[in-house]
Scaffold this motif. Structure first.
Motif, short mmCIF file in Angstrom:
data_model
loop_
_atom_site.label_atom_id
_atom_site.label_comp_id
_atom_site.label_asym_id
_atom_site.label_seq_id
_atom_site.Cartn_x
_atom_site.Cartn_y
_atom_site.Cartn_z
N GLN A 100 13.02 -0.72 3.39
CA GLN A 100 13.59 -1.96 3.90
C GLN A 100 14.96 -2.21 3.31
N ARG A 101 15.09 -1.98 2.00
CA ARG A 101 16.40 -2.15 1.35
C ARG A 101 17.40 -1.14 1.90
N THR A 151 24.72 4.17 -6.19
CA THR A 151 23.44 4.38 -5.52
C THR A 151 22.99 5.82 -5.66
N GLU A 194 18.80 -2.02 5.40
CA GLU A 194 19.80 -3.08 5.37
C GLU A 194 21.20 -2.52 5.11
N LEU A 195 21.27 -1.42 4.40
CA LEU A 195 22.56 -0.81 4.09
C LEU A 195 23.16 -0.09 5.30
N GLU A 201 9.14 -0.96 0.67
CA GLU A 201 10.19 -1.86 0.20
C GLU A 201 11.49 -1.10 0.00
N ARG A 202 11.40 0.12 -0.50
CA ARG A 202 12.62 0.92 -0.65
C ARG A 202 13.27 1.16 0.71
N THR A 232 15.27 1.71 -8.31
CA THR A 232 14.28 1.23 -7.35
C THR A 232 13.13 2.20 -7.13
N LEU A 274 20.16 1.38 -6.72
CA LEU A 274 21.13 0.59 -5.98
C LEU A 274 21.81 -0.42 -6.90
N GLU A 328 20.34 -1.16 -10.33
CA GLU A 328 18.89 -1.28 -10.38
C GLU A 328 18.23 0.02 -9.94
#
Length: 344
Positions: free
Chosen positions: A148-149, A91, A152-153, A145-146, A138, A133, A136
């Motif tokens: 939100q991802r 990441t 989650e982590l 959206e970044r 990002t 991540l 991928e």
């Protein structure tokens, strides 16, 4: 309204699958504005008072990188250990490394003190962006959206790391609440935009205090019972590369810090004045500057100060020293003038 909880690649990489994250991504920067924007297309975060840091995790190795790509991993072993528990094998993160006051508010002076005294085990890395991540890239995804991802982590608490929460819309009220809590200000970002290295006006900052970085161009002799240094002489660069005088910082330094600054400045001393033109000897505010008592230095040291305002003759008024900045090259220190606020 609820505020978030306190607690060598220069182009933007595209979305796609790659084997590992870039070695370094040039940071996206903020533009100074007078007030936070109002529209729902903006999300707002706390303006953290620390060091901008990128974190790269790949092949079992963790690195902390400065805004210019320097590897500072050796300085912050506890933060490196915390990143080792991050739930991603590969990441690239963007964030701010901070030291907190007892009330949970970040304070740059505490960060510098922690570094000077070797007490970096209590520092917190606030993470606000996710650029890569697990194979991928990002960075070209919309910011919302970044985030939100990224959130989650952080489903499980990671000591030493915190997710930087945000609020969508109503920027002026967000900034007002931040100021009431004693924070430095707000960072407002276009929620629908990709990561854009450099200053594109897509991220803007609105401050509670007048607080900026300046280059040290010299110091004056101490007077009375004061030791080591009287005041620091400050300067800033213009776009044409000229170094201009900005005023003096004589308060905010402890005896220990005066001694440390004297030790740092001594090898930088030079007989040649580094400014493009001599500073004014007289000003409407403060005592006259006696050039015979000035010790000039090569313009390499960057410090952060707070101040009341700029005078009509372009000098800082009521300046207070906050600390030395090692993460920003002197040539990048230019005078910041607020842009009109984009309220869309």
């Amino acid at each position: 309204m609820r505020l978030p909880a306190i607690g060598a690649m220069c182009s933007s990489p595209g979305v796609g699958t790659t084997s590992r994250p870039p070695k370094w991504i040039k940071p996206q920067l903020t533009r100074l504005v007078a007030e936070a924007p109002t529209g729902d297309g903006w999300l707002h975060e706390i303006k953290y008072d620390g060091y901008r840091m990128h974190a790269r995790i790949a092949d079992g190795q963790v690195k902390l990188l400065t805004r210019t790509g320097l590897d500072w991993s050796y300085r912050y072993r506890r933060t490196i250990d915390a990143l080792g528990s991050f739930p991603a094998k590969s990441t690239y993160l963007d964030g701010e490394l901070c030291a907190l006051r007892p009330d949970g508010v970040p304070a740059f002076s505490r960060l510098q003190a922690a570094m000077d005294e070797g007490r970096t085990d209590q520092l917190i890395l606030f993470v606000f962006d996710l650029l890569y991540l697990n194979g991928e890239s990002t960075a070209q995804l919309p910011l919302i959206e970044r985030k939100q991802r990224l959130q989650e982590l952080f489903a499980k608490e990671i000591p030493g790391l915190r997710y930087s929460e945000h609020v969508v819309g109503d920027g002026p009220r967000f900034r007002q609440h931040a100021c009431q809590l004693g924070l430095e200000g707000a960072i407002s970002k276009r929620a629908d935009q990709p990561y854009a290295p450099g200053d594109r006006g897509l991220w803007v900052k609105s401050k509670c205090l007048n607080r900026e970085e300046f280059v040290v161009v010299g110091w004056t002799d101490p007077e009375g019972s004061r030791s080591h240094i009287g005041a620091l002489l400050l300067g800033y660069y213009t776009e044409d590369g000229k170094l201009h005088y900005a005023g003096r910082a004589g308060t905010g330094m402890t005896t220990l810090e005066l001694k440390r600054l004297a030790r740092v400045l001594a090898p930088l001393q030079t007989a040649r004045m580094p400014l493009s033109e001599p500073p004014p000897r007289d000003s409407r505010f403060g005592s006259p500057l006696q050039l015979s008592r000035v010790h000039w230095v090569r313009p390499q040291l960057v410090v952060e100060v707070t101040y009341l305002t700029w005078t009509e003759d372009n000098l800082l008024r009521q300046v207070s020293y906050q600390g030395q900045r090692e993460d920003k090259p002197a040539k990048q220190v230019v005078r910041q003038i607020p842009h009109p606020t984009n309220r869309m």
